[in-house]
Design a protein around this motif. Sequence first.
Motif, PDB file in Angstrom:
ATOM      1  N   PHE A  40     -26.524 -20.852 -28.749  1.00 19.52           N
ATOM      2  CA  PHE A  40     -25.294 -21.635 -28.632  1.00 19.52           C
ATOM      3  C   PHE A  40     -24.207 -21.089 -29.533  1.00 19.52           C
ATOM      4  O   PHE A  40     -24.434 -20.865 -30.731  1.00 19.52           O
ATOM      5  N   ASP A  41     -23.042 -20.926 -28.951  1.00 17.29           N
ATOM      6  CA  ASP A  41     -21.839 -20.725 -29.735  1.00 17.29           C
ATOM      7  C   ASP A  41     -21.574 -22.043 -30.484  1.00 17.29           C
ATOM      8  O   ASP A  41     -22.083 -23.094 -30.074  1.00 17.29           O
ATOM      9  N   ILE A  42     -20.809 -22.016 -31.559  1.00 19.04           N
ATOM     10  CA  ILE A  42     -20.574 -23.267 -32.301  1.00 19.04           C
ATOM     11  C   ILE A  42     -19.209 -23.877 -31.964  1.00 19.04           C
ATOM     12  O   ILE A  42     -19.127 -24.950 -31.362  1.00 19.04           O
ATOM     13  N   ASP A  43     -18.111 -23.189 -32.351  1.00 19.67           N
ATOM     14  CA  ASP A  43     -16.777 -23.769 -32.140  1.00 19.67           C
ATOM     15  C   ASP A  43     -16.444 -23.802 -30.656  1.00 19.67           C
ATOM     16  O   ASP A  43     -16.411 -22.761 -29.991  1.00 19.67           O
ATOM     17  N   GLY A  44     -16.182 -24.986 -30.150  1.00 16.81           N
ATOM     18  CA  GLY A  44     -15.842 -25.116 -28.730  1.00 16.81           C
ATOM     19  C   GLY A  44     -17.066 -25.399 -27.871  1.00 16.81           C
ATOM     20  O   GLY A  44     -16.934 -25.587 -26.663  1.00 16.81           O
ATOM     21  N   VAL A  45     -18.260 -25.421 -28.481  1.00 15.49           N
ATOM     22  CA  VAL A  45     -19.489 -25.729 -27.730  1.00 15.49           C
ATOM     23  C   VAL A  45     -20.230 -26.902 -28.392  1.00 15.49           C
ATOM     24  O   VAL A  45     -20.592 -27.877 -27.743  1.00 15.49           O
ATOM     25  N   GLY A 329     -21.373 -20.560 -24.161  1.00 17.43           N
ATOM     26  CA  GLY A 329     -20.159 -20.320 -24.930  1.00 17.43           C
ATOM     27  C   GLY A 329     -18.909 -20.878 -24.276  1.00 17.43           C
ATOM     28  O   GLY A 329     -18.944 -21.364 -23.139  1.00 17.43           O
ATOM     29  N   ASP A 330     -17.816 -20.791 -25.025  1.00 10.88           N
ATOM     30  CA  ASP A 330     -16.528 -21.250 -24.479  1.00 10.88           C
ATOM     31  C   ASP A 330     -15.532 -20.101 -24.381  1.00 10.88           C
ATOM     32  O   ASP A 330     -14.430 -20.283 -23.873  1.00 10.88           O
ATOM     33  N   ASN A 331     -15.914 -18.926 -24.892  1.00  7.77           N
ATOM     34  CA  ASN A 331     -14.958 -17.826 -24.953  1.00  7.77           C
ATOM     35  C   ASN A 331     -15.458 -16.663 -24.079  1.00  7.77           C
ATOM     36  O   ASN A 331     -16.424 -15.981 -24.447  1.00  7.77           O
ATOM     37  N   SER A 334     -15.789 -13.131 -25.843  1.00  9.78           N
ATOM     38  CA  SER A 334     -16.852 -12.874 -26.817  1.00  9.78           C
ATOM     39  C   SER A 334     -18.197 -13.340 -26.274  1.00  9.78           C
ATOM     40  O   SER A 334     -19.072 -12.524 -25.963  1.00  9.78           O
ATOM     41  N   ASP A 335     -18.363 -14.637 -26.088  1.00  9.07           N
ATOM     42  CA  ASP A 335     -19.680 -15.182 -25.724  1.00  9.07           C
ATOM     43  C   ASP A 335     -20.190 -14.608 -24.399  1.00  9.07           C
ATOM     44  O   ASP A 335     -21.324 -14.136 -24.309  1.00  9.07           O
ATOM     45  N   ILE A 336     -19.357 -14.682 -23.369  1.00  4.93           N
ATOM     46  CA  ILE A 336     -19.820 -14.353 -22.015  1.00  4.93           C
ATOM     47  C   ILE A 336     -19.918 -12.836 -21.830  1.00  4.93           C
ATOM     48  O   ILE A 336     -20.907 -12.328 -21.308  1.00  4.93           O
TER      49      ILE A 336
HETATM   50 MG    MG Z   1     -16.461 -20.696 -29.416  1.00  3.16          MG
END
Ligand code: MG
Length: 390
Positions: A40-45, A329-331, A334-336
């Motif tokens: 898990f991503d943290i900020d935005g997730v 993720g939400d980004n 980066s994440d995806i």
């Molecule tokens: Mg994020």
Amino acid sequence: MLAISRVQKQTSALRLLQLSSRFHTSSSLHKANRNIAFVFDIDGVLIRGKKPIPQARSALELLNREKIPFILMTNGGGVLEAEKAKEVTHINGGPDISPLQVVQSHTPMKALVQDPEFNRVLVVGGNGDNARKVAQEYGFNDVIMPIDIVKANRSVSPHAMFTKCDFDEYAIDIDLKTPIDAILVFNDPRDMSTDVQVVQDLLNSNNGLIGTKRSLKSVEDRAKPSIPIIFSNNDYIYANDFPLPRFGQGAFRIITETLYNTTNKLSSPNNLQSLIMGKPFKLQYDFAHHVLIDWRDKLISKKFDAKQILPLLGSVPSESPFTDIYMVGDNPESDIKGANDNGWQSILLRTGVFQDEDYDSIIAKPTVGVFDNVEVAVKHVLQKHDIPIH
Ligand code: MG
Ligand code: G3P
């Protein structure tokens, strides 16, 4: 130069033993539950700034109940992994997260501590002197910060906004005559103008000596700075509780490169040489994969007091127990992107920087899909794997 790593203890055995009693463990995990994992991503997730994301707690509790391994991988940082774990737990009101489940953008820098080329390091970014404390805890010997340099000579950054309290609380006395070996950008700069100035001074110095300037005529490869610089992430923007995304460390990287390239008369494709950690880079995903395997082993063996096995920086796990790793993720940048590039499954959420209207133009599309929040996404994956939800 960068390929150095040793087994390191991430946190005290006592603390881990205390934590272990609070994690659901079993040596009889169902096969499917053992073979998938979530990152898990943290900020935005899981959180937005200091606010919870309402479904985060139940999503993580569900995975704990079903005994499915998960870790958190953030491009944030500036604090110890233990503090980040506590912060996420506190904001969401639970569940407990182990420091061994947290990969921050600078976590792989631990692998550099025994490299003699990283003896005296300048750490940049983060609140107060948190980054110094993190670097020292990782094991770096001689850690200095821009505030120390400004304290030693205020003219270095004439417009610095440090107060007497800041100097008293955060600065240490340093000898400016000892060269600095490397620059480690741990987190987003707080005093951007001072950090820009000090970093440029060092990149263009005579072998890391503050107050000196290398002669361009004698430099063979102008793209190579006087001392190495490592950015811990490249996020141009990130989500907090403001309605619009905020600039992150990636913006600082662009400023740093632009100024360096101008000073050194470099034009495209020549560019400041640097190492960038964090998502979406392979180095970070491979590192996280090792951490995930280590965490799964601890869940199965219940040996939470065992040392965390850290990999060689840049090493790919030789074998993996996981059929699928789901990055949530939400980004997209980066994440995806990082997940797709590394053969992981990817899930994009609407609770952070991503907006539906951007879908057609995003750099990487999620392999699983776009979901309203983390809980809906986790349930979707569990159903896909025929894992009953209790
Ligand atoms: Mg994020
Ligand atoms: O500095 C950017 C950072 O806050 C993004 O964090 O958790 O979305 O990777 P995260």
